[in-house]
Design an enzyme around this catalytic site. Structure first.
Site: not given
Length: 367
Positions: A137, A79
């Site tokens: 994350e 991400d």
């Protein structure tokens, strides 16, 4: 290779790591929107028989099962933080050095691209490898894909050493600082601002909090040979009801980055002591991770890569491995100072350099 679903982008893992980085970055995957990239990674890995592929949500795990005496975990998050007109990617040259510009190039899709290419090509590595690519994350810890995977599939978190592909400019950054956030609240009494003496201004009462923060001198603490710099800072302040009302509450949000020589509980106690007399509420905390470089396998990796051993000042998911007794380091392309920046960009030679170093060590050709 299995048929490609029409809505899943095709990733060519035989492409060069620079081209693969660009392809991955151009698949937008802001936190919460990783499914398309996860689908593409899962599909690309499916044609490699030496990999045992597992999916958990939008986290993809691929393992070699060669029966080696040691297992290495290599992980990276897929991400990114939100875009700001920095996709699609583009190539640019600055002062004679070539870069790939765009969101995710540094944090950390160039590292993911290197990992994917090596996962596909290293069919018989010197150590068995568990490759992990995970989601969420960059947001709240409770939905972090690595955290959730560890809770649901602890059997996958078996290893002798872990490498997290966070940007380090190709150096090795051991461990990480811990982090905690607290809300420090002052209270007062509302009144009309035309008759302020009737009230008690909570924002004014926050001034001593800011004085303490302004006077704080960050410490540098050596832990297992690496020096970690701490920091204590206000990162937010809120209060006030209206432009003609004396506020009855003010909250200062404080972030403490502390060396991995102490636990989150010890750091919290220190903050509470520093702000004794104020209302302090803990909102988030995570232990750091010691460098992990004293393990023999970590020393082998350091010698093979030939980079510098530096401390990681920010918190990273190496702490999740360290908490399970697995020594872990950060190693990847990209300048951490460009992570999350609007002009985020990675030097192409750092991508290829990290690929060569990791390939050499995992294949056993580095000696």
């Amino acid at each position: 290779m299995p048929d490609q679903p029409l809505d899943v982008p095709l990733l060519d893992l035989s492409a060069g790591s620079v081209d693969l980085t660009q392809a991955i970055c151009d698949i937008e995957s802001v936190s919460g929107n990783e499914k398309t990239l996860a689908d593409a990674i899962e599909l690309a890995l499916a044609s490699y028989p030496h990999l045992d592929v597992t999916r958990d949500g939008n986290t993809i795990v691929a393992r070699t099962m060669q029966g080696r005496s040691r297992r290495v975990i290599v992980a990276g998050h897929i991400d990114t933080v939100p875009l700001n007109d920095n996709l699609p990617t583009r190539f640019e040259t600055i002062d004679g050095r070539d870069y790939l510009w765009g969101r995710g190039t540094v944090d950390m899709k160039s590292g993911v691209a290197v990992q994917l290419k090596l996962a596909a090509e290293l069919t018989a590595p010197a150590h068995d490898v568990t490759w992990m690519w995970y989601d969420n994350e960059e947001v709240a810890s409770d939905i972090n894909g690595l955290k959730l995977l560890a809770e649901r599939r602890p059997d996958l978190f078996v290893g002798d050493f872990a490498i997290l592909g966070e940007p380090t400019r190709g150096d090795i950054e051991g461990g990480c600082n811990g982090t905690l956030r607290v809300d420090i609240t002052t209270t007062g009494l509302r009144a009309h601002s035309a008759r302020s003496w009737v009230g008690d201004n909570a924002i004014h009462k926050a001034a001593p909090i800011l004085d303490i923060l302004a006077a704080y001198e960050p410490r540098s603490i050596e832990v297992d040979g690496l020096v970690y710099r701490e920091g204590l800072n206000a990162v937010g302040i809120s209060g006030g009801i209206a432009g003609n009302v004396i506020p009855d509450e003010c909250t200062v949000q404080v972030n403490y980055r502390f060396a991995p020589s102490r636990s989150a509980a010890e750091a919290e106690a220190e903050v509470r002591e520093l702000f004794a007399g104020f209302e302090v509420t803990l909102t988030d905390a995570a232990d750091g991770a010691r460098p992990g470089l004293d393990a023999p396998i970590a020393q082998e990796f350091l010698a093979a890569v030939g980079g510098r051993a530096l401390p990681k000042y920010g918190w990273t998911d190496v702490a999740r491995f360290s908490a399970r007794g697995i020594p872990a380091v950060n190693f990847g392309p990209g300048d951490p100072l460009k992570a999350h920046a609007d002009d985020e960009r990675v030097a192409l030679d750092e991508i290829t350099g990290c690929e060569a170093a990791l390939r050499s060590w995992l294949s056993g050709s580095s000696g």
